[in-house]
Design a protein around this motif. Structure first.
Motif, short mmCIF file in Angstrom:
data_model
loop_
_atom_site.label_atom_id
_atom_site.label_comp_id
_atom_site.label_asym_id
_atom_site.label_seq_id
_atom_site.Cartn_x
_atom_site.Cartn_y
_atom_site.Cartn_z
N THR A 47 0.59 -1.44 -0.05
CA THR A 47 -0.03 0.16 -0.03
C THR A 47 0.58 1.14 -0.23
N PHE A 48 2.16 1.14 0.19
CA PHE A 48 3.11 2.32 0.13
C PHE A 48 3.45 2.75 1.19
N GLU A 49 2.43 2.52 2.42
CA GLU A 49 2.73 3.52 3.79
C GLU A 49 3.50 3.08 4.16
N GLU A 50 4.30 1.48 3.92
CA GLU A 50 5.00 1.63 5.32
C GLU A 50 6.05 0.87 3.85
N GLN A 51 7.52 1.59 4.10
CA GLN A 51 8.30 1.50 3.96
C GLN A 51 10.71 0.36 3.63
N THR A 52 10.80 -0.82 3.37
CA THR A 52 11.18 -0.74 3.78
C THR A 52 12.80 -0.73 2.39
N ARG A 53 14.03 -1.02 2.66
CA ARG A 53 15.12 -0.88 1.81
C ARG A 53 15.94 -2.42 1.99
N GLU A 54 15.48 -3.63 1.97
CA GLU A 54 15.80 -5.12 1.36
C GLU A 54 15.64 -5.19 0.11
N ARG A 55 17.15 -5.92 -0.73
CA ARG A 55 16.50 -5.85 -2.06
C ARG A 55 16.03 -6.10 -2.34
N THR A 56 15.53 -6.97 -2.30
CA THR A 56 14.71 -7.65 -3.65
C THR A 56 12.99 -6.76 -3.20
N TRP A 57 12.44 -6.13 -2.57
CA TRP A 57 11.69 -5.01 -1.65
C TRP A 57 11.98 -3.97 -3.11
N ILE A 58 12.96 -3.45 -2.90
CA ILE A 58 13.10 -2.55 -3.98
C ILE A 58 13.60 -2.68 -5.56
N THR A 59 13.90 -4.41 -5.77
CA THR A 59 13.72 -4.92 -7.29
C THR A 59 12.41 -4.80 -7.81
N ILE A 60 11.35 -5.41 -7.12
CA ILE A 60 10.11 -6.07 -7.19
C ILE A 60 10.14 -4.56 -7.76
N ASN A 61 10.38 -2.93 -6.89
CA ASN A 61 9.62 -1.30 -7.57
C ASN A 61 10.26 -0.85 -8.85
N GLN A 62 11.73 -1.73 -8.77
CA GLN A 62 12.92 -1.22 -9.86
C GLN A 62 12.22 -1.84 -10.99
N CYS A 63 11.36 -3.21 -11.22
CA CYS A 63 11.42 -3.91 -11.83
C CYS A 63 9.52 -3.11 -12.09
N PHE A 64 9.18 -2.80 -12.10
CA PHE A 64 7.82 -2.48 -11.75
C PHE A 64 7.32 -0.66 -12.67
N TYR A 65 8.82 -0.14 -11.64
CA TYR A 65 8.90 1.33 -12.73
C TYR A 65 9.01 1.17 -14.11
N TYR A 66 10.79 0.09 -15.01
CA TYR A 66 10.98 0.02 -16.15
C TYR A 66 9.75 -1.02 -17.11
N ILE A 67 9.14 -1.70 -16.32
CA ILE A 67 7.80 -1.99 -17.30
C ILE A 67 6.78 -1.40 -18.02
N ALA A 68 6.32 -0.44 -16.81
CA ALA A 68 5.37 0.93 -16.35
C ALA A 68 6.22 1.80 -18.05
N TYR A 69 7.50 1.94 -17.96
CA TYR A 69 7.72 3.57 -18.78
C TYR A 69 8.12 2.74 -19.72
N ARG A 70 9.21 1.94 -19.85
CA ARG A 70 10.02 1.10 -21.20
C ARG A 70 8.68 -0.13 -22.19
N ASP A 71 8.11 -0.44 -21.63
CA ASP A 71 7.38 -1.03 -21.64
C ASP A 71 6.19 -1.06 -22.75
N ILE A 72 5.05 -0.33 -21.41
CA ILE A 72 3.81 0.43 -21.85
C ILE A 72 4.11 1.98 -21.93
N GLY A 73 4.70 2.80 -21.69
CA GLY A 73 4.64 3.84 -22.41
C GLY A 73 4.48 5.24 -20.44
N TYR A 74 4.63 4.59 -20.23
CA TYR A 74 3.75 6.03 -18.60
C TYR A 74 5.14 6.99 -18.95
N THR A 75 5.33 8.18 -18.72
CA THR A 75 5.94 9.43 -18.07
C THR A 75 6.40 8.27 -16.45
#
Length: 132
Positions: A47-75
């Protein structure tokens, strides 16, 4: 989490074979399904209310950003608004994701391949034989 209903659609790239737009919340829902199945300890963070800096969680988020930007075309700004982050965070994450892809990082590749397959299956390609 499924109550989050922000629907922002993007302009698609010319070469994108996907005919139907997908909202960022729907794409994140596919990631939530992946997290629930493979990494249930991160369910508290979806829900984005709590945060963690664990590598797996950060990698999941980076993958989400990458797909949203590069593959779908969101700004980057639209992605940042959805995740309540600064657009510079999104830029940095996308650059890291490119490096992970080039290096074929096992964790990133697992997350990327699994969620990208779900995304392609979820959206699909409109059949020409479909009647309206």
């Amino acid at each position: 989490f499924r109550k989050y209903n922000k629907r922002v659609y993007c302009y698609y790239k010319k070469n994108n074979p996907i005919k139907e737009p997908i909202a960022l919340s729907e794409l994140w829902g596919l990631f939530v399904d992946y997290i629930e199945k493979n990494y249930p300890k991160y369910m508290a963070f979806i829900t984005f209310e709590e945060q963690t800096r664990e590598r797996t969680w950060i990698t999941i988020n980076q993958c989400f950003y990458y797909i949203a930007y590069r593959d779908i075309g969101y700004t980057k700004t639209a992605i940042a608004e959805f995740r309540k982050k600064h657009h510079a965070t999104i830029i940095h994450s996308i650059n890291n994701a490119k490096g992970y892809l080039n290096d074929e990082d096992p964790l990133f590749m697992e997350i990327y391949n699994e969620t990208y397959k779900k995304y392609k299956k979820y959206v699909g390609i409109i059949s020409e034989d479909t009647e309206v």
